[in-house]
Design an enzyme around this catalytic site. Structure first.
Site, PDB file in Angstrom:
ATOM      1  N   SER A  13       0.850  -1.194   0.000  1.00 30.22           N
ATOM      2  CA  SER A  13       0.000   0.000   0.000  1.00 30.22           C
ATOM      3  C   SER A  13       0.882   1.239   0.000  1.00 30.22           C
ATOM      4  O   SER A  13       2.019   1.214   0.503  1.00 30.22           O
ATOM      5  CB  SER A  13      -0.894   0.024   1.242  1.00 30.22           C
ATOM      6  OG  SER A  13      -1.541   1.274   1.390  1.00 30.22           O
ATOM      7  N   TYR A  22      -1.502  -0.706  10.275  1.00 30.29           N
ATOM      8  CA  TYR A  22      -1.621  -0.951   8.838  1.00 30.29           C
ATOM      9  C   TYR A  22      -0.365  -0.484   8.100  1.00 30.29           C
ATOM     10  O   TYR A  22       0.203  -1.226   7.279  1.00 30.29           O
ATOM     11  CB  TYR A  22      -2.849  -0.221   8.303  1.00 30.29           C
ATOM     12  CG  TYR A  22      -3.112  -0.464   6.835  1.00 30.29           C
ATOM     13  CD1 TYR A  22      -3.629  -1.676   6.394  1.00 30.29           C
ATOM     14  CD2 TYR A  22      -2.840   0.528   5.891  1.00 30.29           C
ATOM     15  CE1 TYR A  22      -3.870  -1.901   5.049  1.00 30.29           C
ATOM     16  CE2 TYR A  22      -3.081   0.317   4.548  1.00 30.29           C
ATOM     17  CZ  TYR A  22      -3.593  -0.908   4.128  1.00 30.29           C
ATOM     18  OH  TYR A  22      -3.811  -1.128   2.794  1.00 30.29           O
TER      19      TYR A  22
END
Length: 254
Positions: A146, A160
């Site tokens: 990501s 995350y």
């Protein structure tokens, strides 16, 4: 004579896609099938994979569905065993299963942090390990990271972001270990803003508020990301390993 477009084909290859029951995982499975691959579709709830399997069948390819929780190392072994039993080989792994959270760092519990790391990072390692033991030269592993690993989106995403940054590091190390010795290429994708189950959990208006940071001026289309997966999985990317392809409309260019 092989043409340049032939290099993007995955005819008769076998691809494992984790997190294949919804969102980007479905787009990846569809694109890989359209490129000629048969699929091993993985998710925690096998009944949710039936729609994805139908999409693969529409593309003229075969698919099996396997229920597995990627946080358990033994489940990775089961997935690969089922793939080998059905197809006899594994050529592509797309490590897509993941979890996104947004919890302020002073409030995040150890359990919450560990859960994200366990799914997003550890689970990818267990799958890569299991596949690396059976993959033949010319195979490819694509880890879905990501842009959160590279830049902050302004949300409290310590777990995350850490998990995705770790995944990029894992990608680099496995590529160094396996590309020369085993002939297995290992790469990562770092998507920007794409519609998914995770982005549906963002606060209302969050994506729109971020678009001024995106030179392309819009969120990505899942098919654009799926095309990047096909590229990295295919012989067209035969000299690409150990790196991260950022697909973010220019978000990280600033």
């Amino acid at each position: 004579m092989t043409t340049v477009l032939d290099r993007f084909r995955l005819d008769d290859k076998v691809a494992i896609v984790t997190g294949a029951s919804s969102g980007l995982g479905v787009a990846f499975a569809k694109a890989l099938a359209e490129a000629g691959a048969d699929l091993v579709l993985v998710a925690r709830r096998v009944e949710r994979l039936e729609a994805t399997r139908a999409i693969v069948a529409q593309a003229g390819r075969r698919a099996i569905a396997v229920a597995a929780d990627m946080t358990l190392p033994e489940n990775a072994l089961v997935v690969v065993e089922e793939a080998m039993k059905e197809f006899g080989h594994v050529d592509v792994l797309v490590n897509n299963a993941g979890k996104g959270t947004a919890v302020p760092a002073t409030r995040e519990t150890p359990e919450q942090f560990r859960e994200v790391i366990d799914i997003n990072l550890n689970g990818c390692y267990w799958m890569a390990q299991a596949c690396g033991r059976v993959m033949q030269p010319g195979s490819a592993i694509i880890n879905i990271a990501s842009v959160a690993a590279l830049a902050s989106g302004g949300l409290p995403q310590a777990a995350y972001s850490a998990s995705k940054a770790g995944l990029i590091g894992l990608t680099r190390d496995l590529a160094v270990q396996w590309t020369g010795r085993k002939g297995i290429r290992v790469t990562a994708l770092a998507p920007g803003y794409f519609p998914s189950e995770m982005t549906e959990q963002f606060p209302d208006g969050y994506i729109d508020s971020q678009l001024p940071r995106v030179p392309a001026g819009r969120p990505g289309d899942p098919e654009e990301l799926a095309a990047a997966v096909v590229f990295l999985a295919s012989p067209a990317a035969g000299y690409i390993t150990g790196t991260t392809l950022v697909v973010d409309g220019g978000l990280t260019a600033f």
